[in-house]
Design a protein around this motif. Structure first.
Motif, PDB file in Angstrom:
ATOM      1  N   GLU A 134       0.820  -1.228   0.000  1.00 39.71           N
ATOM      2  CA  GLU A 134       0.000   0.000   0.000  1.00 39.71           C
ATOM      3  C   GLU A 134       0.852   1.275   0.000  1.00 39.71           C
ATOM      4  O   GLU A 134       0.364   2.337  -0.373  1.00 39.71           O
ATOM      5  CB  GLU A 134      -0.907   0.001   1.236  1.00 39.71           C
ATOM      6  N   TRP A 135       2.094   1.178   0.456  1.00 40.15           N
ATOM      7  CA  TRP A 135       2.944   2.378   0.441  1.00 40.15           C
ATOM      8  C   TRP A 135       3.113   2.841  -1.006  1.00 40.15           C
ATOM      9  O   TRP A 135       3.331   2.033  -1.906  1.00 40.15           O
ATOM     10  CB  TRP A 135       4.327   2.053   1.011  1.00 40.15           C
ATOM     11  N   ASN A 136       3.063   4.141  -1.225  1.00 42.84           N
ATOM     12  CA  ASN A 136       3.185   4.713  -2.581  1.00 42.84           C
ATOM     13  C   ASN A 136       2.165   4.057  -3.517  1.00 42.84           C
ATOM     14  O   ASN A 136       2.494   3.609  -4.615  1.00 42.84           O
ATOM     15  CB  ASN A 136       4.612   4.530  -3.116  1.00 42.84           C
ATOM     16  N   SER A 138       6.354  -2.443   1.703  1.00 42.47           N
ATOM     17  CA  SER A 138       7.161  -3.389   0.930  1.00 42.47           C
ATOM     18  C   SER A 138       7.792  -4.468   1.802  1.00 42.47           C
ATOM     19  O   SER A 138       7.943  -5.611   1.385  1.00 42.47           O
ATOM     20  CB  SER A 138       8.253  -2.634   0.164  1.00 42.47           C
ATOM     21  N   PHE A 139       8.165  -4.083   3.017  1.00 40.54           N
ATOM     22  CA  PHE A 139       8.788  -5.084   3.891  1.00 40.54           C
ATOM     23  C   PHE A 139       7.842  -6.258   4.154  1.00 40.54           C
ATOM     24  O   PHE A 139       8.289  -7.397   4.323  1.00 40.54           O
ATOM     25  CB  PHE A 139       9.223  -4.426   5.209  1.00 40.54           C
ATOM     26  N   LEU A 147       5.934  -7.564   2.057  1.00 39.77           N
ATOM     27  CA  LEU A 147       5.811  -8.412   0.866  1.00 39.77           C
ATOM     28  C   LEU A 147       6.380  -9.807   1.124  1.00 39.77           C
ATOM     29  O   LEU A 147       5.944 -10.796   0.539  1.00 39.77           O
ATOM     30  CB  LEU A 147       6.540  -7.786  -0.331  1.00 39.77           C
ATOM     31  N   ILE A 148       7.372  -9.871   2.006  1.00 46.94           N
ATOM     32  CA  ILE A 148       8.015 -11.171   2.276  1.00 46.94           C
ATOM     33  C   ILE A 148       6.993 -12.136   2.900  1.00 46.94           C
ATOM     34  O   ILE A 148       6.775 -13.238   2.399  1.00 46.94           O
ATOM     35  CB  ILE A 148       9.224 -10.995   3.222  1.00 46.94           C
ATOM     36  N   PHE A 149       6.350 -11.666   3.961  1.00 51.42           N
ATOM     37  CA  PHE A 149       5.344 -12.518   4.613  1.00 51.42           C
ATOM     38  C   PHE A 149       4.168 -12.749   3.654  1.00 51.42           C
ATOM     39  O   PHE A 149       3.685 -13.875   3.503  1.00 51.42           O
ATOM     40  CB  PHE A 149       4.847 -11.852   5.904  1.00 51.42           C
ATOM     41  N   GLY A 150       3.737 -11.673   3.003  1.00 48.68           N
ATOM     42  CA  GLY A 150       2.595 -11.788   2.088  1.00 48.68           C
ATOM     43  C   GLY A 150       2.851 -12.788   0.971  1.00 48.68           C
ATOM     44  O   GLY A 150       1.990 -13.622   0.649  1.00 48.68           O
ATOM     45  N   ALA A 151       4.033 -12.728   0.382  1.00 44.50           N
ATOM     46  CA  ALA A 151       4.362 -13.635  -0.728  1.00 44.50           C
ATOM     47  C   ALA A 151       4.539 -15.069  -0.219  1.00 44.50           C
ATOM     48  O   ALA A 151       4.170 -16.032  -0.889  1.00 44.50           O
ATOM     49  CB  ALA A 151       5.628 -13.157  -1.432  1.00 44.50           C
ATOM     50  N   THR A 152       5.083 -15.209   0.992  1.00 49.12           N
ATOM     51  CA  THR A 152       5.257 -16.545   1.578  1.00 49.12           C
ATOM     52  C   THR A 152       3.901 -17.226   1.738  1.00 49.12           C
ATOM     53  O   THR A 152       3.727 -18.403   1.398  1.00 49.12           O
ATOM     54  CB  THR A 152       5.961 -16.443   2.951  1.00 49.12           C
ATOM     55  N   GLN A 153       2.950 -16.480   2.255  1.00 46.06           N
ATOM     56  CA  GLN A 153       1.613 -17.058   2.447  1.00 46.06           C
ATOM     57  C   GLN A 153       0.933 -17.306   1.094  1.00 46.06           C
ATOM     58  O   GLN A 153       0.283 -18.338   0.903  1.00 46.06           O
ATOM     59  CB  GLN A 153       0.744 -16.116   3.303  1.00 46.06           C
ATOM     60  N   MET A 154       1.099 -16.383   0.173  1.00 45.06           N
ATOM     61  CA  MET A 154       0.471 -16.547  -1.152  1.00 45.06           C
ATOM     62  C   MET A 154       0.998 -17.795  -1.850  1.00 45.06           C
ATOM     63  O   MET A 154       0.246 -18.513  -2.517  1.00 45.06           O
ATOM     64  CB  MET A 154       0.744 -15.299  -2.006  1.00 45.06           C
ATOM     65  N   GLY A 170      16.387  -5.664   2.926  1.00 48.97           N
ATOM     66  CA  GLY A 170      15.629  -6.691   3.651  1.00 48.97           C
ATOM     67  C   GLY A 170      14.584  -7.340   2.754  1.00 48.97           C
ATOM     68  O   GLY A 170      14.460  -8.569   2.705  1.00 48.97           O
ATOM     69  N   THR A 171      13.856  -6.521   2.033  1.00 47.80           N
ATOM     70  CA  THR A 171      12.785  -7.046   1.177  1.00 47.80           C
ATOM     71  C   THR A 171      13.369  -7.874   0.042  1.00 47.80           C
ATOM     72  O   THR A 171      12.883  -8.967  -0.275  1.00 47.80           O
ATOM     73  CB  THR A 171      11.936  -5.883   0.613  1.00 47.80           C
ATOM     74  N   THR A 172      14.413  -7.356  -0.563  1.00 46.42           N
ATOM     75  CA  THR A 172      15.042  -8.075  -1.677  1.00 46.42           C
ATOM     76  C   THR A 172      15.590  -9.419  -1.210  1.00 46.42           C
ATOM     77  O   THR A 172      15.368 -10.452  -1.850  1.00 46.42           O
ATOM     78  CB  THR A 172      16.174  -7.215  -2.283  1.00 46.42           C
TER      79      THR A 172
END
Ligand code: DLZ
Length: 168
Positions: A30-32, A65-66, A68-75, A103-105
């Motif tokens: 949601e950021w930016n 963005s940070f 995204l790691i958890f979000g993508a893991t669950q997805m 961290g995100t990368t």
């Protein structure tokens, strides 16, 4: 990579495998959101243009963005064939930018290497808002399009490797 030599939306549609039947999960920060929303639109439009059904695209949002790691893991644990992670980090006055980007990368790269589904890196990291605007439908194209094409190619790759593995 976005550069003066590469418009992100510049791809040969004939080189993209048919994506009919592919299921794609998209996690969006949601950021930016003026940027990430445009990237999401580009990704969805390109997925559909290449054969992915609207109903086979699952979109979930996370705060930054940070996440995204958890979000993508669950997805990746759901029945999707690939996950696209979309975010935008814009440099500020403090080192925070570097920590979030690194961290995100790292988190997304690790996820990509440690489970069975391709994770597509749709994180834009720019020095200012204009550079971000240039990459979400501006003069550098739309990185969302590039992520969609990459997701389709990687699902196709995974399927081919699966067939090869079954033979050997
Ligand atoms: C805190 C923060 C900052 C300063 N900048 C951005 C940014 O430019 N883009 C982005 O996606 N997220 C930013 N965040 C939020 C972090 O990603 C994260 O949501 C928080 O640190 C909470 O974990």
């Amino acid at each position: 990579m976005a550069s003066k030599y590469h418009n992100l939306s510049d791809y040969d549609i004939n080189s993209v495998p048919d994506a009919t039947g592919m299921k794609v999960g998209i996690v969006v920060s949601e950021w930016n959101n003026n940027i990430t929303g445009a990237l999401l639109e580009g990704a969805c439009a390109t997925l559909e243009k290449n054969g992915v059904a609207k109903d086979d695209i699952t979109v979930m949002t996370v705060p930054g963005s940070f996440e995204l790691i958890f979000g993508a893991t669950q997805m990746a644990k759901t029945n999707v064939d690939a996950v696209i992670a979309i975010g935008c980090v814009i440099r500020g006055d403090t080192p925070h930018f570097d920590y979030i980007c690194e961290g995100t990368t790292y988190g997304l790269a690790r996820l990509n290497a440690t489970q069975e589904k391709p994770v597509i890196y749709g994180l834009i990291t720019t020095n200012d808002m204009q550079q971000a605007l240039d990459r979400c439908g501006g003069k550098m194209g739309n990185k969302g399009d590039e992520c969609a094409v990459t997701a389709i190619k990687m699902v196709d790759y995974a399927r081919k490797m699966g067939k090869l593995a079954a033979v050997h």
